[in-house]
Write a protein that holds these residues in place. Structure first.
Motif, PDB file in Angstrom:
ATOM      1  N   ARG A 170     115.842  11.961  70.115  1.00 40.11           N
ATOM      2  CA  ARG A 170     116.134  13.391  70.182  1.00 40.11           C
ATOM      3  C   ARG A 170     114.954  14.226  69.707  1.00 40.11           C
ATOM      4  NH1 ARG A 170     122.301  14.314  67.875  1.00 40.11           N
ATOM      5  NH2 ARG A 170     123.421  13.147  69.491  1.00 40.11           N
ATOM      6  N   ARG A 171     114.347  13.820  68.592  1.00 38.82           N
ATOM      7  CA  ARG A 171     113.206  14.581  68.087  1.00 38.82           C
ATOM      8  C   ARG A 171     112.044  14.532  69.072  1.00 38.82           C
ATOM      9  NH1 ARG A 171     114.864  12.047  63.199  1.00 38.82           N
ATOM     10  NH2 ARG A 171     113.284  10.452  63.498  1.00 38.82           N
ATOM     11  N   ARG A 172     111.780  13.384  69.646  1.00 34.29           N
ATOM     12  CA  ARG A 172     110.668  13.267  70.598  1.00 34.29           C
ATOM     13  C   ARG A 172     110.927  14.085  71.854  1.00 34.29           C
ATOM     14  NH1 ARG A 172     109.454   7.230  71.919  1.00 34.29           N
ATOM     15  NH2 ARG A 172     107.849   8.288  73.154  1.00 34.29           N
ATOM     16  N   GLN A 173     112.151  14.040  72.363  1.00 34.60           N
ATOM     17  CA  GLN A 173     112.446  14.794  73.577  1.00 34.60           C
ATOM     18  C   GLN A 173     112.396  16.293  73.328  1.00 34.60           C
ATOM     19  OE1 GLN A 173     116.207  12.983  74.762  1.00 34.60           O
ATOM     20  NE2 GLN A 173     115.181  11.846  76.383  1.00 34.60           N
ATOM     21  N   ARG A 174     112.879  16.728  72.171  1.00 35.16           N
ATOM     22  CA  ARG A 174     112.754  18.149  71.854  1.00 35.16           C
ATOM     23  C   ARG A 174     111.288  18.564  71.776  1.00 35.16           C
ATOM     24  NH1 ARG A 174     116.939  17.168  67.740  1.00 35.16           N
ATOM     25  NH2 ARG A 174     118.978  17.860  68.564  1.00 35.16           N
ATOM     26  N   ILE A 301     119.468  14.839  82.597  1.00 34.28           N
ATOM     27  CA  ILE A 301     120.504  15.030  81.585  1.00 34.28           C
ATOM     28  C   ILE A 301     121.598  15.898  82.187  1.00 34.28           C
ATOM     29  CG2 ILE A 301     119.486  17.093  80.540  1.00 34.28           C
ATOM     30  CD1 ILE A 301     120.254  15.837  77.790  1.00 34.28           C
ATOM     31  N   ALA A 302     122.820  15.698  81.709  1.00 37.16           N
ATOM     32  CA  ALA A 302     123.984  16.326  82.336  1.00 37.16           C
ATOM     33  C   ALA A 302     124.605  17.371  81.430  1.00 37.16           C
ATOM     34  CB  ALA A 302     125.026  15.272  82.704  1.00 37.16           C
ATOM     35  N   CYS A 303     125.346  18.268  82.049  1.00 39.03           N
ATOM     36  CA  CYS A 303     126.191  19.225  81.347  1.00 39.03           C
ATOM     37  C   CYS A 303     127.412  19.466  82.222  1.00 39.03           C
ATOM     38  CB  CYS A 303     125.452  20.537  81.053  1.00 39.03           C
ATOM     39  SG  CYS A 303     124.870  21.389  82.531  1.00 39.03           S
ATOM     40  N   ARG A 304     128.443  20.002  81.618  1.00 41.24           N
ATOM     41  CA  ARG A 304     129.664  20.311  82.371  1.00 41.24           C
ATOM     42  C   ARG A 304     130.044  21.767  82.089  1.00 41.24           C
ATOM     43  NH1 ARG A 304     133.631  17.010  84.647  1.00 41.24           N
ATOM     44  NH2 ARG A 304     132.787  15.168  83.609  1.00 41.24           N
ATOM     45  N   ALA A 341     116.779  27.193  88.251  1.00 39.56           N
ATOM     46  CA  ALA A 341     117.430  27.922  87.168  1.00 39.56           C
ATOM     47  C   ALA A 341     116.459  28.033  86.003  1.00 39.56           C
ATOM     48  CB  ALA A 341     118.711  27.217  86.718  1.00 39.56           C
ATOM     49  N   VAL A 342     116.658  29.062  85.198  1.00 37.29           N
ATOM     50  CA  VAL A 342     115.904  29.215  83.953  1.00 37.29           C
ATOM     51  C   VAL A 342     116.750  28.616  82.840  1.00 37.29           C
ATOM     52  CG1 VAL A 342     114.763  30.808  82.387  1.00 37.29           C
ATOM     53  CG2 VAL A 342     114.852  31.322  84.818  1.00 37.29           C
ATOM     54  N   LEU A 343     116.208  27.628  82.153  1.00 36.39           N
ATOM     55  CA  LEU A 343     116.911  26.966  81.060  1.00 36.39           C
ATOM     56  C   LEU A 343     116.355  27.472  79.741  1.00 36.39           C
ATOM     57  CD1 LEU A 343     118.012  23.304  80.818  1.00 36.39           C
ATOM     58  CD2 LEU A 343     116.724  24.280  78.927  1.00 36.39           C
ATOM     59  N   TYR A 344     117.239  28.040  78.916  1.00 37.27           N
ATOM     60  CA  TYR A 344     116.883  28.521  77.582  1.00 37.27           C
ATOM     61  C   TYR A 344     117.413  27.518  76.559  1.00 37.27           C
ATOM     62  CZ  TYR A 344     116.183  33.062  79.877  1.00 37.27           C
ATOM     63  OH  TYR A 344     115.765  34.080  80.700  1.00 37.27           O
ATOM     64  N   GLY A 345     116.540  27.105  75.639  1.00 39.19           N
ATOM     65  CA  GLY A 345     116.952  26.190  74.589  1.00 39.19           C
ATOM     66  C   GLY A 345     116.155  24.907  74.633  1.00 39.19           C
ATOM     67  N   THR A 346     116.500  23.975  73.756  1.00 40.43           N
ATOM     68  CA  THR A 346     115.827  22.683  73.674  1.00 40.43           C
ATOM     69  C   THR A 346     116.587  21.652  74.499  1.00 40.43           C
ATOM     70  OG1 THR A 346     117.038  22.240  71.635  1.00 40.43           O
ATOM     71  CG2 THR A 346     114.829  23.150  71.424  1.00 40.43           C
ATOM     72  N   LEU A 347     115.879  20.636  74.919  1.00 45.07           N
ATOM     73  CA  LEU A 347     116.433  19.637  75.826  1.00 45.07           C
ATOM     74  C   LEU A 347     116.586  18.310  75.103  1.00 45.07           C
ATOM     75  CD1 LEU A 347     114.659  20.366  79.202  1.00 45.07           C
ATOM     76  CD2 LEU A 347     117.084  19.947  78.942  1.00 45.07           C
ATOM     77  N   ALA A 348     117.790  18.026  74.656  1.00 45.14           N
ATOM     78  CA  ALA A 348     118.123  16.733  74.070  1.00 45.14           C
ATOM     79  C   ALA A 348     119.637  16.632  74.045  1.00 45.14           C
ATOM     80  CB  ALA A 348     117.542  16.579  72.660  1.00 45.14           C
ATOM     81  N   GLU A 349     120.146  15.402  73.996  1.00 44.31           N
ATOM     82  CA  GLU A 349     121.592  15.223  73.986  1.00 44.31           C
ATOM     83  C   GLU A 349     122.202  15.889  72.765  1.00 44.31           C
ATOM     84  OE1 GLU A 349     123.299  11.568  72.261  1.00 44.31           O
ATOM     85  OE2 GLU A 349     121.428  10.618  72.880  1.00 44.31           O
ATOM     86  N   GLY A 350     123.315  16.569  72.977  1.00 44.06           N
ATOM     87  CA  GLY A 350     123.975  17.278  71.902  1.00 44.06           C
ATOM     88  C   GLY A 350     123.538  18.712  71.728  1.00 44.06           C
ATOM     89  N   ASP A 351     122.383  19.105  72.286  1.00 45.65           N
ATOM     90  CA  ASP A 351     121.932  20.488  72.184  1.00 45.65           C
ATOM     91  C   ASP A 351     122.726  21.370  73.141  1.00 45.65           C
ATOM     92  OD1 ASP A 351     120.128  19.677  70.331  1.00 45.65           O
ATOM     93  OD2 ASP A 351     118.383  19.769  71.648  1.00 45.65           O
ATOM     94  N   THR A 378     126.271  25.997  77.943  1.00 45.58           N
ATOM     95  CA  THR A 378     126.886  24.674  78.034  1.00 45.58           C
ATOM     96  C   THR A 378     126.164  23.678  77.148  1.00 45.58           C
ATOM     97  OG1 THR A 378     127.432  22.866  79.560  1.00 45.58           O
ATOM     98  CG2 THR A 378     125.467  24.144  80.051  1.00 45.58           C
ATOM     99  N   PRO A 379     126.891  22.741  76.510  1.00 48.02           N
ATOM    100  CA  PRO A 379     126.244  21.652  75.763  1.00 48.02           C
ATOM    101  C   PRO A 379     125.708  20.587  76.718  1.00 48.02           C
ATOM    102  CG  PRO A 379     128.514  22.052  75.017  1.00 48.02           C
ATOM    103  CD  PRO A 379     128.349  22.739  76.321  1.00 48.02           C
ATOM    104  N   LEU A 380     124.698  19.877  76.267  1.00 45.53           N
ATOM    105  CA  LEU A 380     124.115  18.783  77.038  1.00 45.53           C
ATOM    106  C   LEU A 380     124.794  17.473  76.648  1.00 45.53           C
ATOM    107  CD1 LEU A 380     120.338  19.746  76.889  1.00 45.53           C
ATOM    108  CD2 LEU A 380     121.937  20.123  78.756  1.00 45.53           C
ATOM    109  N   ARG A 381     125.128  16.690  77.662  1.00 46.48           N
ATOM    110  CA  ARG A 381     125.860  15.439  77.456  1.00 46.48           C
ATOM    111  C   ARG A 381     124.889  14.250  77.514  1.00 46.48           C
ATOM    112  NH1 ARG A 381     131.339  15.671  79.208  1.00 46.48           N
ATOM    113  NH2 ARG A 381     131.072  13.621  80.160  1.00 46.48           N
TER     114      ARG A 381
END
Length: 467
Positions: A170-174, A301-304, A341-351, A378-381
């Motif tokens: 998670r830290r590395r992907q962020r 990575i997925a979201c719902r 799409a424009v994605l705002y935020g960090t990219l890791a599971e749980g974010d 939406t949260p990332l799964r």
């Protein structure tokens, strides 16, 4: 009224008035966006994907492996071993309370590993601290018990190694996503659904309620009085019920707390932004890709997205002439190909992230549509299997021409139906239908009330009519 995602983003949806230029390649129209928002390069996205944990330590796979190890350890320790007395200190000594917390932690390891990995790491260390001394006393254990404690150690090793690997990934992907996004930070777009005030609250309250019920059951068992014969109170039944409640309650509570903290981080300060591709699956999940044009880019990575977390038509982005042939502003089927799409935020599971994209809205009786901004929170799964096949880019010009042709046909049918309705109304006005004939009044009832015999002679003598 029907709305479809737009393939490429218009400049109006970018933060701080970005601009768009276009270039045509062999694969079709490719957008080049500027204005402070970076596009997620395929090479950067591939490095991000490789930074994830191995598939065997993924949340679902690791959770299933831990479930099998813990179940087998339970069978060996409490089913086949004659040296273990299943939560009892010994014959006549009543219920074993000293080893009960370790059993709770061991049972919770699979669920904590899957949903609350930060709690699975210390839990694995505590359980291992109980297993090592037990194995150091070989004279007190038979073979099934020894094998059971070895399986417990194996489960602890998997949970500790996988939990640490997942937290490190998670830290590395962020860090990789932040490096790709650059140093600029942006406020969330207007109309973003606020989730920090409610995300995870239901799970937290449910988890607390289950833990309180479990605590009450354990207190009842702990202070149970001995029987008349002097045998200590047997609280194994209470321990088993409380075990299930504690495992479920702590999992709900931890998962809710992590979701709430992720939402709080997202809404608490400006966020990095990336231009990504998004593709919808048949099961309702949306998958984030590197971009919307590279067909070889895999879903990452997925979201719902939920309807309650989505705001449609937050801003009007354009209409009419905005749909020029070849500019990429054509709608697509998101299940067949990705859209930008424009994605705002960090990219890791749980974010938790915000996705801002454009949608084309077509009214049934209009040839042209309008582009609106749509925003979803939406949260990332941590899903791995997407089930999405290869895709081919739609012909934007042909799709737009088909859309306009269908709009003109709908408009023609609508106008023809209006003219038919007007003609029928005019005919009814000129040739109104004749009034219904009046029905003669029935005087038989009043005649009877006046004393008549009902034959119409008017006699009241009872026989003057000749009957």
């Amino acid at each position: 009224m029907t709305a479809y995602p737009i393939k490429h983003l218009p400049a109006e949806i970018l933060p701080e008035g970005g601009s768009v230029t276009w270039s045509v390649t062999g694969n079709g129209v490719v957008s080049r966006l500027s204005g402070g928002v970076a596009a997620w390069a395929v090479t950067d996205a591939e490095r991000w994907r490789k930074a994830a944990v191995p598939a065997v330590l993924a949340p679902a796979a690791g959770g299933r492996l831990l479930t099998a190890l813990v179940a087998a350890a339970y069978v060996l320790l409490f089913g086949l071993s004659s040296a273990s007395l299943a939560w009892r200190s010994g014959p006549g000594e009543g219920t074993d309370w000293a080893g009960y917390p370790v059993l709770v932690l061991l049972t919770a390891l699979p669920l904590w590993y899957r949903y609350v990995p930060v709690a699975a790491v210390p839990a694995a260390l505590l359980v291992a601290g109980e297993a090592v001394p037990a194995l150091a006393r070989p004279g007190d254990l038979d073979r099934p018990a020894t094998a059971g404690w070895l399986l417990v150690l194996a489960a602890c090793a998997v949970a500790f190694t996988g939990g640490c690997a997942r937290l490190r990934a998670r830290r590395r992907q962020r860090a990789l996503a932040l490096a790709a996004a650059g140093e600029r930070r942006f406020p969330l777009p207007a109309g973003t659904p606020e989730s920090d005030g409610r995300r995870g609250h239901e799970q937290v309250y449910l988890g607390l309620a289950l833990c309180v019920v479990a605590a009450g059951i354990l207190v009842e068992g702990l202070f149970g009085e001995p029987t008349d014969s002097g045998v200590p109170y047997d609280a194994v039944g209470q321990q088993r019920v409380a075990l299930v409640l504690l495992v479920a309650g702590t999992t709900f509570y931890g998962r809710g707390q992590l979701a709430h903290r992720a939402a709080w981080r997202l809404h608490g300060e400006p966020q990095p932004a990336l231009i990504v591709g998004v593709r919808a699956g048949a099961d309702g999940r949306h998958w984030v890709c590197a971009d919307a044009d590279t067909r070889s880019a895999p879903p990452l990575i997925a979201c719902r997205p939920r309807k309650s977390d989505t705001r449609e038509r937050t801003r009007l982005l354009g209409s009419g002439s905005a749909y020029g042939v070849g500019n990429g502003h054509h709608d697509i089927d998101p299940k067949h190909e990705p859209f930008e799409a424009v994605l705002y935020g960090t990219l890791a599971e749980g974010d938790e992230v915000v996705l801002a994209y454009a949608c084309a809205e077509y009214h049934h009786h209009h040839e042209m549509g309008r582009m609106y901004a749509t925003v979803t929170t939406t949260p990332l799964r941590p899903d791995r299997r997407h089930g999405l096949g290869p895709w081919e880019p739609a012909d934007g010009a042909a799709r737009q021409e088909q859309r306009l042709r269908e709009g003109r046909e709908r408009m023609a049918r609508y106008r023809e139906a209006e003219r038919d309705a007007e003609r029928r109304a005019e005919e009814r006005r000129k040739n109104p239908p004749p009034p219904p004939p009046r029905q003669p009044a029935d005087d038989s009832g009043s005649h009877r009330r006046r004393g008549g015999c009902g034959s119409g002679c008017g006699s009241s003598c009872g026989g003057g009519c000749g009957d």
